[in-house]
Design a protein around this motif. Structure first.
Motif, short mmCIF file in Angstrom:
data_model
loop_
_atom_site.label_atom_id
_atom_site.label_comp_id
_atom_site.label_asym_id
_atom_site.label_seq_id
_atom_site.Cartn_x
_atom_site.Cartn_y
_atom_site.Cartn_z
N LEU A 179 0.60 -10.37 2.59
CA LEU A 179 -0.69 -9.81 2.99
C LEU A 179 -0.54 -8.94 4.23
N ARG A 180 0.32 -9.38 5.15
CA ARG A 180 0.57 -8.60 6.36
C ARG A 180 1.26 -7.28 5.99
N PHE A 181 2.18 -7.34 5.05
CA PHE A 181 2.87 -6.13 4.58
C PHE A 181 1.87 -5.11 4.05
N GLU A 182 0.95 -5.56 3.20
CA GLU A 182 -0.03 -4.63 2.63
C GLU A 182 -0.93 -4.04 3.71
N SER A 183 -1.29 -4.85 4.72
CA SER A 183 -2.13 -4.37 5.80
C SER A 183 -1.43 -3.27 6.59
N LEU A 184 -0.16 -3.50 6.94
CA LEU A 184 0.59 -2.48 7.67
C LEU A 184 0.77 -1.22 6.84
N PHE A 185 1.03 -1.38 5.56
CA PHE A 185 1.23 -0.23 4.68
C PHE A 185 -0.05 0.62 4.62
N ARG A 186 -1.20 -0.04 4.49
CA ARG A 186 -2.47 0.71 4.45
C ARG A 186 -2.71 1.48 5.74
N GLU A 187 -2.22 0.95 6.87
CA GLU A 187 -2.40 1.61 8.16
C GLU A 187 -1.41 2.74 8.38
N GLY A 188 -0.52 2.96 7.42
CA GLY A 188 0.46 4.02 7.56
C GLY A 188 1.66 3.64 8.39
N ARG A 189 1.92 2.34 8.55
CA ARG A 189 3.04 1.86 9.37
C ARG A 189 4.12 1.30 8.44
N ALA A 190 4.67 2.20 7.64
CA ALA A 190 5.60 1.79 6.58
C ALA A 190 6.85 1.13 7.12
N ALA A 191 7.42 1.70 8.20
CA ALA A 191 8.67 1.14 8.72
C ALA A 191 8.48 -0.30 9.17
N GLU A 192 7.37 -0.59 9.86
CA GLU A 192 7.11 -1.96 10.31
C GLU A 192 6.84 -2.88 9.12
N ALA A 193 6.14 -2.36 8.13
CA ALA A 193 5.85 -3.18 6.96
C ALA A 193 7.14 -3.59 6.25
N LEU A 194 8.09 -2.69 6.17
CA LEU A 194 9.33 -2.98 5.46
C LEU A 194 10.20 -4.00 6.19
#
Length: 620
Positions: free
Chosen positions: A141-156
């Motif tokens: 869920l945290r991954f999807e939240s970061l991805f939606r915010e445009g923070r792909a590197a942190e999400a990965l």
């Protein structure tokens, strides 16, 4: 077109707990980031689905019990705070033939999970259960939240392996695992776009090679690889990638590449200036023609903070190394392998590979490298520097070869060893051991696999692959080497080396320095690298006793020694935190050279007079 690999399910029994190896393999995870606009408060319970199913309570690993009990927790976590009915749980855990007592068993599983995670973490709602989102954070869920915010590197950064890895084959989880994998690929594409826009084409080529090998029909990845190669000055290779992709699309799907990929090929052929990345200064304004943008690397703080000034200076000094006396320089970057000439102790070649390269072996004109973060294996042609990547591996970190050129690879988190056909460059066979396969070696007609969680070594007879044996060794074995008629195993927790002679049921034990992380047999001795005190211990293989301990660190704080190798007339040690490789003269047992690399050396392989080293970014 890929062919299915043969699987030898050499499961020789034994029970074990799934444990997180993040500390050992250098991978971390972060569920909360205070900068996020959707940040959640730090919670005592963290549930991880982006890899094997794991949970921590207050930072400590939680025993989640049986596979079905773990699957129940995953089911509740996947639903993200929604109620899951008991009937749905029963269908998920027993899809074909549920026992008459299934409802009672579900209650038992819930009770045990509450005991492990806290009574209020899982709540009863009507005729079902819900995971309380206020008490438990879920990494997907945290991954999807970061991805939606445009923070792909942190999400990965949250990913540790394939999503829901230990239950993904179950029908109820297959769709969710596939959905998360698609989001991961989209996040990767977004992060790679950012790197390409920043002019970082050289860095992403190796990663894109690995991704395209795993997803050869995904045109967006093919296009990004073509773009990266073009911007790296490798136009011919970019066009070759297009040709291979077109061949695969026609052969497997009967279709031509889409209009975007065709247009990209056309633009490369005419050298469209619009393909070049924008050049910006630190303040965001365009730079004058010919002025290059300085590279910036984010490095994690290390325990040797007092030495950062020295390390930074050394890294700067080693950013370039002269090649074979030529006037141009070798650029040493992370996520690459380098070749050291033992005659000059200088770096003479650098080749980009996947992310976090680790295990490495040289065989028959090629170098094979395990890319831990990408979960791929790269084959590099030492003559042409062409790179071919094998994807679809659950996890990979260790590699070895046999006299026929076969390559064997294993990972940190899984009980598998893969045999790679070196001619077809694809997985040909898979072996399974009791717990987690780490270090591998070939010798005495057998493949030897360090079976980490059961403190032993599994022997697979290469003449009769279904014939195997098991020999107990010391505590937390990691790496191994075969030489002088025996197998030598470094046991990290009790600071010992176990010596196994083929045909004998028990190992002999030799006490060495603490935390042995590297071991090699050659140059007249067995050499053991200690991570704790940055020393290399020399063992006489005939008397099987320690004869010398050699300090390899230039700092009183230690060098974070990671690996040792023997060959080309010397012994070589990789000092991860000092960003160098040390050369030891086996005749005098003295350090005679330090090769500063400016990146973090992981593993060393010797091929005749060539010394190959895998390099990751400092602090990974």
């Amino acid at each position: 077109m890929a062919t299915a690999a043969t699987t030898r399910n050499l499961d020789i029994g034994g029970s074990f707990r799934w444990l997180s190896l993040g500390t050992v393999s250098g991978r971390g995870r972060r569920l909360v980031d205070g900068r996020s606009t959707s940040a959640v408060p730090t919670m005592a319970i963290e549930i991880s689905l982006l890899g094997t199913i794991e949970a921590t309570s207050g930072g400590n690993a939680v025993d989640l019990g049986s596979p079905q009990q773990r699957a129940l927790l995953a089911l509740l976590a996947v639903r993200g705070g929604a109620v899951v009915g008991v009937d749905a749980i029963i269908d998920a855990l027993w899809p074909e033939d549920p026992p008459l007592s299934a409802a009672k068993v579900v209650q038992t599983y819930v009770s045990r999970l509450r005991k492990a995670l806290g009574q209020n973490t899982i709540q009863r709602r009507g005729h079902g259960y819900v995971l309380d989102p206020a008490r438990a954070a879920v990494d997907s869920l945290r991954f999807e939240s970061l991805f939606r915010e445009g923070r792909a590197a942190e999400a990965l950064e949250l990913w540790r392996g394939p999503a829901l890895a230990d239950v993904a084959e179950a029908r109820v989880f297959a769709q969710e695992a596939g959905r998360l994998e698609e989001l991961r690929l989209r996040a990767l594409e977004r992060r790679i776009d950012e790197q390409l826009a920043a002019g970082d084409a050289d860095t992403v080529v190796g990663e894109l090679n690995a991704l395209v090998a795993t997803h050869p029909l995904r045109e967006r990845l093919v296009g990004r690889l073509m773009h990266a190669l073009y911007n790296a000055g490798r136009q011919a290779e970019a066009l070759e990638v297009y040709g291979r992709a077109r061949t695969a699309l026609v052969a497997e799907l009967g279709i031509e590449p889409g209009p975007e990929l065709k247009d990209l090929q056309r633009r490369i052929l005419v050298q469209d200036p619009g393909l070049a990345p924008p050049r910006h200064s630190e303040a965001g304004t365009e730079l004058p023609p010919g002025q290059m943008h300085p590279r910036r690397h984010n490095r994690r703080p290390r325990l040797i903070a007092a030495c950062l000034g020295v390390v930074a200076a050394a890294a700067l000094a080693a950013a370039f190394a002269l090649t074979r006396g030529a006037a141009h320089a070798v650029v040493i970057r992370p996520n690459s392998i380098v070749r050291i000439d033992p005659k000059t102790n200088k770096v003479v070649e650098s080749i980009a590979v996947g992310r976090e390269p680790s295990g490495i072996v040289a065989s028959n004109g090629a170098v094979w490298v395990a890319n831990e973060q990408d979960r791929t294996l790269s084959r590099i042609d030492t003559r042409t520097h062409g790179v071919v990547a094998i994807g679809g591996l659950s996890g990979v970190g260790f590699v070895t070869s046999d006299t026929h050129g076969n390559i064997y690879a294993s990972g940190w988190d899984y009980p598998y060893v893969w045999r790679i056909d070196p001619k077809r460059v694809r997985v040909a066979e898979r072996f399974r051991v009791r717990s987690r396969a780490v270090g591998v070696a070939v010798g005495g007609g057998s493949l030897w696999v360090v079976d980490r969680l059961v403190n032993g070594v599994t022997r697979i007879d290469l003449g009769r692959p279904n014939s195997l044996g098991f020999v107990p060794v010391g505590a937390d074995p990691l790496v191994t080497a075969f030489g002088f008629g025996a197998l030598w195993v470094a046991n990290s927790d009790d600071g010992t080396v176990s010596v196994i002679r083929p045909g004998l049921p028990r190992a002999q034990t030799i006490k060495v320095s603490a935390k042995p992380f590297g071991i090699a047999a050659g140059e007249g001795a067995v050499w053991v690298g200690s991570n704790a005190d940055s020393t290399v211990t020399r063992i006489d293989p005939e008397r099987r006793r320690v004869v010398k301990v050699i300090n390899v660190s230039s700092s009183p704080l230690g060098s974070d020694l990671y690996n040792v190798a023997a060959g080309a007339g010397a012994v070589w040690a990789a000092n991860a935190s000092e960003l160098d490789v040390v050369r030891i003269d086996p005749r005098t047992n003295k350090v005679v050279a330090r090769i500063t690399l400016g990146q973090e050396p992981r593993v060393i392989a010797i091929d005749g007079d060539n010394v190959w080293v895998s390099l990751a970014a400092p602090g990974t």
